[in-house]
Design a protein around this motif. Structure first.
Motif, short mmCIF file in Angstrom:
data_model
loop_
_atom_site.label_atom_id
_atom_site.label_comp_id
_atom_site.label_asym_id
_atom_site.label_seq_id
_atom_site.Cartn_x
_atom_site.Cartn_y
_atom_site.Cartn_z
N TRP A 85 -8.49 -6.96 2.79
CA TRP A 85 -7.87 -5.57 3.13
C TRP A 85 -6.42 -5.31 3.45
CZ3 TRP A 85 -5.61 -5.97 7.87
CH2 TRP A 85 -6.18 -7.38 8.60
N SER A 86 -5.63 -6.61 3.68
CA SER A 86 -4.33 -6.65 3.84
C SER A 86 -3.56 -6.95 2.72
CB SER A 86 -3.99 -7.69 5.02
OG SER A 86 -4.29 -9.01 4.17
N ALA A 87 -4.06 -6.62 1.44
CA ALA A 87 -3.15 -7.01 0.36
C ALA A 87 -2.13 -5.82 0.23
CB ALA A 87 -4.08 -6.85 -0.92
N PRO A 88 -0.81 -6.33 -0.13
CA PRO A 88 0.09 -5.28 -0.16
C PRO A 88 0.28 -4.46 -1.39
CG PRO A 88 1.04 -7.51 -0.61
CD PRO A 88 -0.51 -7.72 -0.15
N ASN A 89 0.58 -3.32 -1.10
CA ASN A 89 1.10 -2.60 -2.44
C ASN A 89 2.42 -2.98 -2.92
OD1 ASN A 89 2.81 -1.23 -0.76
ND2 ASN A 89 1.95 0.99 -1.10
N GLY A 90 2.85 -2.30 -4.04
CA GLY A 90 4.38 -2.46 -4.32
C GLY A 90 5.32 -2.43 -3.28
N ALA A 91 5.66 -1.31 -2.59
CA ALA A 91 6.63 -1.43 -1.70
C ALA A 91 6.49 -2.25 -0.76
CB ALA A 91 6.63 0.13 -1.14
N VAL A 92 5.26 -2.67 -0.22
CA VAL A 92 5.33 -3.64 0.80
C VAL A 92 5.49 -5.04 0.14
CG1 VAL A 92 3.48 -4.70 2.43
CG2 VAL A 92 3.59 -2.21 2.28
N PHE A 93 4.99 -5.32 -0.87
CA PHE A 93 5.28 -6.58 -1.67
C PHE A 93 6.66 -6.83 -1.62
CE2 PHE A 93 5.18 -9.57 -5.14
CZ PHE A 93 4.51 -10.56 -4.51
N ALA A 113 7.59 -10.17 13.10
CA ALA A 113 7.45 -9.00 12.18
C ALA A 113 5.95 -8.76 11.77
CB ALA A 113 8.30 -9.33 10.80
N PHE A 114 5.48 -7.66 12.14
CA PHE A 114 4.24 -7.38 11.90
C PHE A 114 3.99 -6.37 10.83
CE2 PHE A 114 4.28 -8.95 16.12
CZ PHE A 114 3.43 -10.07 16.03
N PHE A 115 3.02 -6.46 9.95
CA PHE A 115 2.95 -5.42 8.62
C PHE A 115 1.60 -5.07 9.02
CE2 PHE A 115 6.05 -7.92 6.47
CZ PHE A 115 6.96 -6.95 5.86
N VAL A 116 1.66 -3.75 9.99
CA VAL A 116 0.43 -3.35 10.51
C VAL A 116 -0.27 -2.45 9.48
CG1 VAL A 116 -0.43 -1.89 12.39
CG2 VAL A 116 1.59 -3.37 12.54
N VAL A 117 -1.46 -2.75 8.97
CA VAL A 117 -2.31 -2.15 7.98
C VAL A 117 -3.17 -0.99 8.92
CG1 VAL A 117 -4.20 -2.51 6.18
CG2 VAL A 117 -2.23 -3.98 6.35
N PRO A 118 -3.33 0.15 8.44
CA PRO A 118 -4.01 1.27 9.05
C PRO A 118 -5.69 0.92 8.87
CG PRO A 118 -3.21 2.05 6.97
CD PRO A 118 -2.74 0.67 7.12
N LYS A 119 -5.97 0.10 9.40
CA LYS A 119 -7.56 -0.35 9.35
C LYS A 119 -7.97 -1.08 10.62
CE LYS A 119 -10.60 -2.71 6.31
NZ LYS A 119 -11.68 -1.53 5.77
N PHE A 156 5.47 2.56 5.37
CA PHE A 156 5.50 2.69 3.75
C PHE A 156 4.55 3.88 3.40
CE2 PHE A 156 6.45 -1.65 5.13
CZ PHE A 156 7.75 -1.90 4.20
N ASP A 157 4.55 4.15 2.04
CA ASP A 157 3.69 5.28 1.43
C ASP A 157 2.33 5.16 1.63
OD1 ASP A 157 3.65 3.41 -0.24
OD2 ASP A 157 4.15 4.43 -2.25
N ASN A 158 1.59 3.68 1.65
CA ASN A 158 0.19 3.63 1.76
C ASN A 158 -0.19 3.70 3.59
OD1 ASN A 158 1.54 0.99 2.80
ND2 ASN A 158 0.11 0.01 1.43
N GLY A 159 0.87 3.94 4.29
CA GLY A 159 0.52 4.04 5.98
C GLY A 159 0.67 2.61 6.48
N VAL A 160 1.05 1.64 6.01
CA VAL A 160 1.57 0.46 6.48
C VAL A 160 2.80 0.48 7.28
CG1 VAL A 160 2.30 -2.13 6.15
CG2 VAL A 160 0.36 -1.12 4.89
#
Length: 188
Positions: free
Chosen positions: A25-33, A144-150, A175-179
């Motif tokens: 569920w934490s896999a990054p999209n393009g911008a997060v990657f 640094a925390f990449f917080v996933v909306p889940k 980011f555009d995916n809500g992270v």
């Protein structure tokens, strides 16, 4: 002299993996990657445990049955160029593959501080189990925390439950995916 950072991708309720051990569920999209690629530009050394090291070995060899994007090639190039300190009492030296891997059966705080002192750049401690003693001791300078909306409801916590630190927010980005990227420093 380097500095010690801890980066994690976490659920909204603070877990890096759910109760079943799943973290897909934490896999990054393009911008997060891309943000991870940018982050890797300052990292000279990664300190990680056996499970995380095994997971990240994916980036050590060129793909055979898939096609990587330019971003994936860049991440792999940066990953391959950094020193890695793997903390494991079960991993054998011949299982590490790369000459940039230093295998330790255990890691005390004094040893970790020496790694940081000797580093040319950022030392990133990767994985909550390996990072917990350093977090508790106040050795981590930046989080640094990449917080996933889940919300996953339980599992492997990103931070030890008994850690007590004052931190200061120095960056936030959505980011555009809500992270949300939240970056904090621990004034020492």
């Amino acid at each position: 002299m380097g500095k010690l950072n801890y980066t994690a991708t976490v659920s909204l309720d603070g877990y890096v993996a759910d109760a079943a051990g799943d973290f897909q569920w934490s896999a990054p999209n393009g911008a997060v990657f891309d943000a991870h690629i940018d982050r890797m530009a300052t990292v000279s050394t990664e300190v990680l445990g056996r499970k995380t090291y095994t997971l990240m070995q994916y980036w050590e060899t060129d793909p055979v049955d898939e096609v990587w994007t330019a971003a994936e090639w860049e991440f792999a190039r940066r990953w391959r160029g950094i020193e890695k300190v793997v903390v494991s009492s079960t991993l054998m030296p011949d299982e590490t593959g790369s000459g940039r891997v230093h295998l330790l059966s255990g890691l005390g705080l004094a040893e970790l501080q020496q790694i940081v002192d000797d580093a040319a750049g950022v030392v990133e401690i990767f994985g909550p189990t390996v990072a917990a003693p350093a977090i508790r001791a106040g050795l981590v300078e930046e989080f640094a925390f990449f917080v996933v909306p889940k919300i996953v409801g339980g599992g492997l916590r990103a931070l030890p439950g008994d850690a007590r630190l004052d931190v200061v927010l120095v960056e936030h980005r959505t980011f555009d995916n809500g992270v949300a990227l939240l970056r904090y420093v621990h004034p020492r």
